[in-house]
Each structure stands twice: as structure tokens, then as C-alpha cells.
Design a protein around this motif. Structure first.
Motif, PDB file in Angstrom:
ATOM      1  N   PRO A 109       0.815  -1.225   0.000  1.00 27.74           N
ATOM      2  CA  PRO A 109       0.000   0.000   0.000  1.00 27.74           C
ATOM      3  C   PRO A 109       0.851   1.279   0.000  1.00 27.74           C
ATOM      4  O   PRO A 109       0.499   2.257  -0.650  1.00 27.74           O
ATOM      5  CB  PRO A 109      -0.830  -0.096   1.283  1.00 27.74           C
ATOM      6  N   CYS A 110       1.971   1.252   0.719  1.00 28.15           N
ATOM      7  CA  CYS A 110       2.843   2.424   0.736  1.00 28.15           C
ATOM      8  C   CYS A 110       3.479   2.649  -0.634  1.00 28.15           C
ATOM      9  O   CYS A 110       3.578   3.797  -1.097  1.00 28.15           O
ATOM     10  CB  CYS A 110       3.939   2.263   1.792  1.00 28.15           C
ATOM     11  N   LEU A 111       3.890   1.576  -1.265  1.00 25.80           N
ATOM     12  CA  LEU A 111       4.472   1.677  -2.606  1.00 25.80           C
ATOM     13  C   LEU A 111       3.445   2.216  -3.597  1.00 25.80           C
ATOM     14  O   LEU A 111       3.745   3.107  -4.406  1.00 25.80           O
ATOM     15  CB  LEU A 111       4.983   0.308  -3.052  1.00 25.80           C
ATOM     16  N   LYS A 112       2.229   1.712  -3.504  1.00 23.96           N
ATOM     17  CA  LYS A 112       1.139   2.170  -4.370  1.00 23.96           C
ATOM     18  C   LYS A 112       0.863   3.661  -4.156  1.00 23.96           C
ATOM     19  O   LYS A 112       0.705   4.418  -5.116  1.00 23.96           O
ATOM     20  CB  LYS A 112      -0.112   1.334  -4.083  1.00 23.96           C
ATOM     21  N   ALA A 113       0.832   4.077  -2.906  1.00 23.03           N
ATOM     22  CA  ALA A 113       0.584   5.488  -2.589  1.00 23.03           C
ATOM     23  C   ALA A 113       1.722   6.377  -3.092  1.00 23.03           C
ATOM     24  O   ALA A 113       1.475   7.480  -3.595  1.00 23.03           O
ATOM     25  CB  ALA A 113       0.407   5.663  -1.087  1.00 23.03           C
ATOM     26  N   LEU A 114       2.947   5.886  -2.971  1.00 21.58           N
ATOM     27  CA  LEU A 114       4.081   6.679  -3.438  1.00 21.58           C
ATOM     28  C   LEU A 114       4.032   6.869  -4.950  1.00 21.58           C
ATOM     29  O   LEU A 114       4.225   7.978  -5.448  1.00 21.58           O
ATOM     30  CB  LEU A 114       5.401   6.020  -3.036  1.00 21.58           C
ATOM     31  N   PHE A 115       3.760   5.799  -5.687  1.00 20.73           N
ATOM     32  CA  PHE A 115       3.703   5.909  -7.146  1.00 20.73           C
ATOM     33  C   PHE A 115       2.524   6.764  -7.606  1.00 20.73           C
ATOM     34  O   PHE A 115       2.591   7.393  -8.661  1.00 20.73           O
ATOM     35  CB  PHE A 115       3.650   4.533  -7.800  1.00 20.73           C
ATOM     36  N   ALA A 116       1.469   6.806  -6.824  1.00 20.04           N
ATOM     37  CA  ALA A 116       0.296   7.608  -7.185  1.00 20.04           C
ATOM     38  C   ALA A 116       0.483   9.084  -6.828  1.00 20.04           C
ATOM     39  O   ALA A 116      -0.259   9.928  -7.317  1.00 20.04           O
ATOM     40  CB  ALA A 116      -0.940   7.057  -6.493  1.00 20.04           C
TER      41      ALA A 116
END
Length: 170
Positions: A109-116
Motif C-alpha cells: 500500500p505504501c508503494l502504491k501510494a508513493l507511485f500515485a
């Protein structure tokens, strides 16, 4: 396999020791420049605070793995120090297992949020993707060193119980 371990150790030393030292110099430099300009020139340096904050974050993110590797993180061991070897092992197992599980759960989820993220920092105009990228190095280090610490806790317990039985038989 030994060559791989050496490469990993060198990378971890560069990112966990050398890079935080350089970042500390950047933090200190930005602090000195900010204070000097404010009191000597009477002007505010707008980038100084942001550089100091980013440097501090990166020092923490990169240094966390090294602290866990050397088992140098802050602990309050008043109760732990008086526990039996088995209780100490159990506490280390639970602590490291919970920590690793939580880091694994939050990784995606953190990786997804960072890329978004499309945000940028206020003064330097750095993308948040760059500013917070070292966070994932920290997560990875915590997961890896938690697994290593679980193995160490079991090995230490086995070593303490076998040396205890040898002393009892002498």
C-alpha cells in the motif's frame, strides 16, 4: 554465495553508514547557513529548513537497517533483563515477527501510494516519489533484519540452554 553476501554487506555499509554521514553533513551545513544568514545578513534562507528535514528523514531511513543489524536501537530492558532465557527468546521472536509482518503488510500500500503521488516539496520542488523513496529501503531492511534476529534469538537460546546443561553436569 559468499561473494553475494560481501556485495550485500558493502551496499548496506554504503547506504547505512557512508550515505547517512554525508547526509548529516548536508543537514549540518544547511543549519549553519540558515542561522548565519538569519543573524549575520538578516535574511531568511528558505531552502535550509527543507534540506535539513529531507536530510534528517533520509538519515533515519538509511540508518535504520544498520541500527537493526548492530542491534543498537533504543530499548527499555528493565523487565527483559531479569527474564529467563526462554522468555527472552519468546519476547524477541514475538517482537521481530510482529515487526516483520507489519512491514510486509504496509509495503505494497505504501508503494502504491508513493507511485500515485503527484505532490512536490514546497521549496526545492522535488517530487515526493524521490523524497520518500528511501522509506522502502528502510522497510526492506526491517523485514530482513527481523528475520535474521529471529534466527539469532533461536540460536542464542539454544546456545544458552546447552551451556547451562553443561554447567549443571560439571
Amino acid at each position: 554465495m559468499e561473494a553475494f553476501k560481501n556485495v550485500v554487506k558493502k551496499v548496506n555499509n554504503i547506504l547505512g553508514v557512508l550515505f547517512p554521514c554525508i547526509l548529516f553533513l548536508a543537514l549540518f551545513f544547511s543549519f549553519v547557513v540558515t542561522v548565519a544568514y538569519r543573524y549575520v545578513a538578516g535574511k531568511s534562507v528558505v531552502w535550509g529548513n527543507e534540506v535539513a528535514i529531507l536530510a534528517y528523514m533520509w538519515i533515519m531511513f538509511f540508518g535504520c537497517g544498520k541500527a537493526m543489524e548492530n542491534d543498537e536501537h533504543v530499548v527499555f530492558s528493565l523487565v527483559y533483563d531479569v527474564m529467563s532465557p526462554f522468555a527472552k527468546m519468546a519476547m524477541k521472536l514475538v517482537y521481530n515477527a510482529v515487526l516483520a509482518i507489519l512491514m510486509v503488510i504496509c509495503f505494497q500500500p505504501c508503494l502504491k501510494a508513493l507511485f500515485a503521488s503527484t505532490q512536490i516539496t514546497g521549496v526545492l520542488k522535488l517530487p515526493y516519489k524521490l523524497a520518500f523513496a528511501p522509506f522502502f529501503w528502510m522497510l526492506l531492511n526491517i523485514i530482513v533484519y527481523s528475520a535474521i534476529n529471529i534466527k539469532k534469538a533461536i540460536d542464542e537460546y539454544k546456545g544458552s540452554s546447552s551451556s547451562g546443561s553443561k554447567e549443571a553436569s560439571v
